[in-house]
Design a protein around this motif. Structure first.
Motif, PDB file in Angstrom:
ATOM      1  N   UNK A   1       0.864  -1.184   0.000  1.00 30.64           N
ATOM      2  CA  UNK A   1       0.000   0.000   0.000  1.00 30.64           C
ATOM      3  C   UNK A   1       0.894   1.225   0.000  1.00 30.64           C
ATOM      4  N   UNK A   2       0.549   2.201  -0.834  1.00 32.99           N
ATOM      5  CA  UNK A   2       1.311   3.451  -0.877  1.00 32.99           C
ATOM      6  C   UNK A   2       0.421   4.610  -0.439  1.00 32.99           C
ATOM      7  N   UNK A   3       1.018   5.577   0.239  1.00 34.42           N
ATOM      8  CA  UNK A   3       0.288   6.775   0.635  1.00 34.42           C
ATOM      9  C   UNK A   3       1.279   7.791   1.163  1.00 34.42           C
ATOM     10  N   UNK A   4       0.884   9.077   1.070  1.00 35.09           N
ATOM     11  CA  UNK A   4       1.777  10.108   1.622  1.00 35.09           C
ATOM     12  C   UNK A   4       1.509  10.315   3.115  1.00 35.09           C
ATOM     13  N   UNK A   5       0.584   9.522   3.672  1.00 38.18           N
ATOM     14  CA  UNK A   5       0.230   9.706   5.092  1.00 38.18           C
ATOM     15  C   UNK A   5       1.348   9.235   6.020  1.00 38.18           C
ATOM     16  N   UNK A   6       2.136   8.242   5.549  1.00 36.75           N
ATOM     17  CA  UNK A   6       3.156   7.684   6.449  1.00 36.75           C
ATOM     18  C   UNK A   6       4.441   7.375   5.680  1.00 36.75           C
ATOM     19  N   UNK A   7       5.526   7.332   6.430  1.00 36.45           N
ATOM     20  CA  UNK A   7       6.829   7.088   5.806  1.00 36.45           C
ATOM     21  C   UNK A   7       6.976   5.632   5.373  1.00 36.45           C
TER      22      UNK A   7
ATOM     23  N   UNK B   1      -3.713  -2.478   7.609  1.00 38.11           N
ATOM     24  CA  UNK B   1      -2.647  -1.722   6.962  1.00 38.11           C
ATOM     25  C   UNK B   1      -2.020  -0.873   8.050  1.00 38.11           C
ATOM     26  N   UNK B   2      -0.726  -1.050   8.269  1.00 39.72           N
ATOM     27  CA  UNK B   2      -0.076  -0.340   9.376  1.00 39.72           C
ATOM     28  C   UNK B   2       0.670   0.865   8.820  1.00 39.72           C
ATOM     29  N   UNK B   3       0.332   2.038   9.346  1.00 35.51           N
ATOM     30  CA  UNK B   3       0.889   3.309   8.874  1.00 35.51           C
ATOM     31  C   UNK B   3       1.971   3.750   9.866  1.00 35.51           C
TER      32      UNK B   3
END
Lengths: 147, 199
Positions: free
Chosen positions: A66-72, A111-113
């Motif tokens: 999973x990709x997102x700008x919410x977490x590194x 999904x762990x952020x």
């Protein structure tokens, strides 16, 4: 007249889709829905997101990342019980059976952020892109809320 | 005589009402004094669980690097508080870390304050030395174990995730398995509150 009818039908269909698919994304046989994330207790701690994956294809698919700008860093995790204890561990992928569904939900898969870039506040929206082995990228919007 | 008959009828009714309630939690057998322990609270002050004698205590163990199980438990306890004692100070939520290596009083303060925003009475977030935590966990049969999982978030703690209910006389009254809904815990607590003699 006929064109008006066609346009109306298309518009209505689009509206209906928009209405029910507010948080969902569909690519190939994969539909992702009911995506949400829990408000984060503190920035220094990881957040968790949950969602439902429906596979209408005739072959098994797998959620790889999973990709997102919410977490590194974003990992796929599973909470499992062993000897009366609950333990959370990363999993390499999440299989979704052919013509079946896999639910990511509290106390199970999530999904762990890790390393939040901003606080997860109730009412916020988080854009996630799910990468599947066969279906490829499926974008989805997760709402931040209490379950 | 008539008055006596009424009292008997009301008493029977109360007992029946209590019997009719299906408890979600499991009562220890026999019910006895809650084990006490000494830890450090979220303000860095010494704290004994028995300092809360006189209140109902909802006690849970977990750790702050836990994005799945522990927030679920704490949000359930927040909801119990919301149902049974939203404006009062008679039901106290207590969260004890089983990860003393990373969870300092400062961290516990930040973590629990996320869940108690609605209330004037704040949740307690307790930490201590590894020995103190072990001593606070053992009498409640809390098990925990450090696990290296290869996650970017560091090690993970495997742990039991029950919730314990202690009454104002400081007796251990109930144990709730992980995942029991807030409404169910609240219903059990209300039933015990209204029928203190029910065991």
């Amino acid at each position: 007249m006929r064109r008006v009818l066609v346009v109306s039908v298309v518009l209505l269909a689009a509206l209906a889709l928009a209405a029910c698919g507010g948080s969902g994304g569909t690519t190939g046989g994969i539909t992702v829905s009911d995506a949400w994330a829990r408000p984060s207790p503190m920035m220094e701690r990881a957040g968790a997101a949950y969602l439902v994956i429906q596979n209408n294809g005739a072959a098994e698919d797998r959620l790889l990342s999973v990709e997102s700008d919410i977490a590194k860093t974003i990992e796929l995790h599973e909470t499992q019980e062993s000897g009366g204890m609950l333990q959370m561990s990363p999993v390499p992928n999440i299989p979704v059976p052919a013509n079946g569904r896999t639910e990511l939900k509290p106390g199970g898969l999530h999904v762990m952020l890790i390393g939040l870039n901003r606080e997860l506040k109730a009412g916020d929206k988080v854009q996630l892109t799910l990468n599947f082995e066969k279906a490829g990228k499926v974008p989805v919007t997760a709402e931040v809320k209490e379950q | 005589m008539t008055r006596f008959r009424w009292i008997v009828l009301i008493a029977i009714g109360l007992v029946l009402a209590a019997c009719a309630h299906q408890f979600s939690g499991v009562a220890p057998n026999p019910i006895g004094p809650a084990p006490d322990f000494a830890l450090t609270d979220e303000n860095g002050q010494p704290f004994n669980l028995s300092d809360l004698r006189g209140k109902w205590i909802l006690l849970a163990y977990g750790y702050t690097h836990c994005p799945d199980v522990c927030p679920l438990t704490l949000s359930h306890l927040r909801d119990v508080k919301k149902i049974v004692d939203p404006n009062g100070d008679q039901v106290q939520v207590v969260f004890v870390t089983i990860d003393p290596e990373r969870d300092t009083p400062d961290i516990m303060q930040k973590y629990v304050s996320h869940f108690d925003k609605l209330f004037a009475q704040k949740f307690k977030g307790l930490s201590g030395t590894p020995e103190e935590i072990a001593a606070a966990a053992k009498p409640y049969h809390v098990k925990y174990e450090k696990k290296e999982t290869g996650s970017a978030d560091g090690y993970s703690m495997a742990h039991t995730a029950e919730v314990y209910l202690i009454d104002p006389q400081f007796n251990w009254r109930m144990t709730f398995p992980f995942g029991v809904k807030a409404e169910e815990i609240a219903a059990d607590l209300q039933t015990l509150r209204q029928n203190p003699e029910v065991k």
